[in-house]
Design a protein around this motif. Sequence first.
Motif, short mmCIF file in Angstrom:
data_model
loop_
_atom_site.label_atom_id
_atom_site.label_comp_id
_atom_site.label_asym_id
_atom_site.label_seq_id
_atom_site.Cartn_x
_atom_site.Cartn_y
_atom_site.Cartn_z
N ALA A 18 -23.45 50.54 62.13
CA ALA A 18 -22.94 50.18 63.46
C ALA A 18 -22.06 48.93 63.37
O ALA A 18 -21.03 48.84 64.05
CB ALA A 18 -24.10 49.97 64.43
N ALA A 19 -22.45 47.98 62.54
CA ALA A 19 -21.67 46.75 62.38
C ALA A 19 -20.31 47.05 61.74
O ALA A 19 -19.30 46.44 62.10
CB ALA A 19 -22.44 45.73 61.56
N ARG A 20 -20.29 47.98 60.79
CA ARG A 20 -19.01 48.39 60.17
C ARG A 20 -18.06 48.92 61.24
O ARG A 20 -16.89 48.52 61.30
CB ARG A 20 -19.24 49.50 59.13
CG ARG A 20 -19.79 49.08 57.82
CD ARG A 20 -20.10 50.31 56.95
NE ARG A 20 -18.98 51.22 56.87
CZ ARG A 20 -18.24 51.42 55.79
NH1 ARG A 20 -18.52 50.77 54.68
NH2 ARG A 20 -17.25 52.27 55.80
N ALA A 38 -8.34 45.94 59.17
CA ALA A 38 -9.51 46.65 59.72
C ALA A 38 -10.25 47.39 58.62
O ALA A 38 -11.48 47.39 58.58
CB ALA A 38 -9.07 47.62 60.82
N ASP A 39 -9.50 48.01 57.70
CA ASP A 39 -10.13 48.69 56.55
C ASP A 39 -10.93 47.71 55.71
O ASP A 39 -12.07 47.97 55.34
CB ASP A 39 -9.07 49.36 55.66
CG ASP A 39 -8.35 50.51 56.33
OD1 ASP A 39 -8.85 51.04 57.35
OD2 ASP A 39 -7.28 50.89 55.81
N ALA A 40 -10.31 46.57 55.41
CA ALA A 40 -10.98 45.55 54.60
C ALA A 40 -12.24 45.03 55.29
O ALA A 40 -13.30 44.92 54.66
CB ALA A 40 -10.02 44.39 54.32
N ALA A 41 -12.13 44.75 56.58
CA ALA A 41 -13.29 44.23 57.32
C ALA A 41 -14.43 45.24 57.31
O ALA A 41 -15.60 44.87 57.14
CB ALA A 41 -12.89 43.88 58.75
N PHE A 105 -10.93 41.68 48.44
CA PHE A 105 -10.30 41.86 49.75
C PHE A 105 -9.88 40.52 50.34
O PHE A 105 -8.81 40.41 50.94
CB PHE A 105 -11.22 42.60 50.72
CG PHE A 105 -11.18 44.09 50.59
CD1 PHE A 105 -10.00 44.79 50.81
CD2 PHE A 105 -12.32 44.80 50.28
CE1 PHE A 105 -9.96 46.18 50.72
CE2 PHE A 105 -12.29 46.18 50.18
CZ PHE A 105 -11.11 46.87 50.40
N ALA A 106 -10.72 39.51 50.20
CA ALA A 106 -10.38 38.19 50.73
C ALA A 106 -9.10 37.67 50.08
O ALA A 106 -8.19 37.20 50.76
CB ALA A 106 -11.53 37.21 50.52
N GLU A 107 -9.02 37.78 48.76
CA GLU A 107 -7.83 37.31 48.05
C GLU A 107 -6.61 38.12 48.45
O GLU A 107 -5.52 37.58 48.64
CB GLU A 107 -8.06 37.36 46.55
CG GLU A 107 -9.07 36.32 46.08
CD GLU A 107 -9.47 36.47 44.63
OE1 GLU A 107 -9.02 37.42 43.95
OE2 GLU A 107 -10.26 35.63 44.17
N LEU A 130 -10.37 36.10 56.14
CA LEU A 130 -9.20 36.95 55.93
C LEU A 130 -8.09 36.50 56.87
O LEU A 130 -8.37 36.03 57.98
CB LEU A 130 -9.54 38.41 56.23
CG LEU A 130 -10.71 39.02 55.48
CD1 LEU A 130 -11.08 40.37 56.07
CD2 LEU A 130 -10.40 39.15 54.01
N SER A 131 -6.84 36.67 56.45
CA SER A 131 -5.71 36.29 57.28
C SER A 131 -4.98 37.51 57.81
O SER A 131 -4.62 38.40 57.05
CB SER A 131 -4.73 35.43 56.47
OG SER A 131 -3.57 35.18 57.24
N ALA A 132 -4.74 37.53 59.11
CA ALA A 132 -3.94 38.60 59.71
C ALA A 132 -2.45 38.31 59.53
O ALA A 132 -1.63 39.20 59.71
CB ALA A 132 -4.27 38.73 61.20
N LEU A 133 -2.10 37.10 59.14
CA LEU A 133 -0.69 36.76 58.92
C LEU A 133 -0.10 37.59 57.80
O LEU A 133 1.04 38.01 57.87
CB LEU A 133 -0.53 35.28 58.59
CG LEU A 133 -0.54 34.32 59.76
CD1 LEU A 133 -0.43 32.89 59.28
CD2 LEU A 133 0.57 34.65 60.73
N ASP A 134 -0.86 37.83 56.75
CA ASP A 134 -0.38 38.64 55.64
C ASP A 134 -0.02 40.04 56.10
O ASP A 134 0.86 40.68 55.57
CB ASP A 134 -1.42 38.72 54.52
CG ASP A 134 -1.56 37.40 53.79
OD1 ASP A 134 -0.76 36.50 54.03
OD2 ASP A 134 -2.50 37.29 52.98
N GLN A 135 -0.72 40.54 57.12
CA GLN A 135 -0.43 41.87 57.67
C GLN A 135 0.96 41.88 58.31
O GLN A 135 1.72 42.81 58.12
CB GLN A 135 -1.48 42.24 58.73
CG GLN A 135 -2.87 42.34 58.17
CD GLN A 135 -3.01 43.49 57.22
OE1 GLN A 135 -2.71 44.62 57.57
NE2 GLN A 135 -3.43 43.22 56.01
#
Length: 141
Positions: A18-20, A38-41, A105-107, A130-135
């Motif tokens: 459920a948390a995923r 979202a995939d990484a998270a 994933f963090a890197e 995690l950074s959304a800026l890279d996205q």
Amino acid sequence: MLSGRVTLSLAAADDVGAARRRARTFVTQHWPAAACLADAAEVIVGELGANSLLHGGSPAGVEFVAQGHTLRLAFTDASAELPVLHPDASDADEHHRGLLLATAFAEEHGGRLDVKADADGLGKTVVCILSALDQAAARSS
């Protein structure tokens, strides 16, 4: 500035699933175009949430925090034993790869993974940033 916070209790394996799903929803609500984030998270929550239950016992917890362009995933449990990174874990391994995957994933998303023992020595928190800026940069290239 975007911000938001969700805290969930992890008492059983079903809670991790459920948390995923909640992690994916949380990310897409804050950064609609960030499918890779979202995939990484979702993977990180599954792996580190399961680790929290397996190695730290129940109850464990996870918190998602969106602040600006940063996603913070924090996992808490009652074990004082700090996790160990197993760089030799393979894709076929069913164990010893959660921390390795989360670190990768963090890197990949311009972030980091930190492990902190609680001040009272009765538990720990594993934090993945995690950074959304890279996205946004990836979409514009």
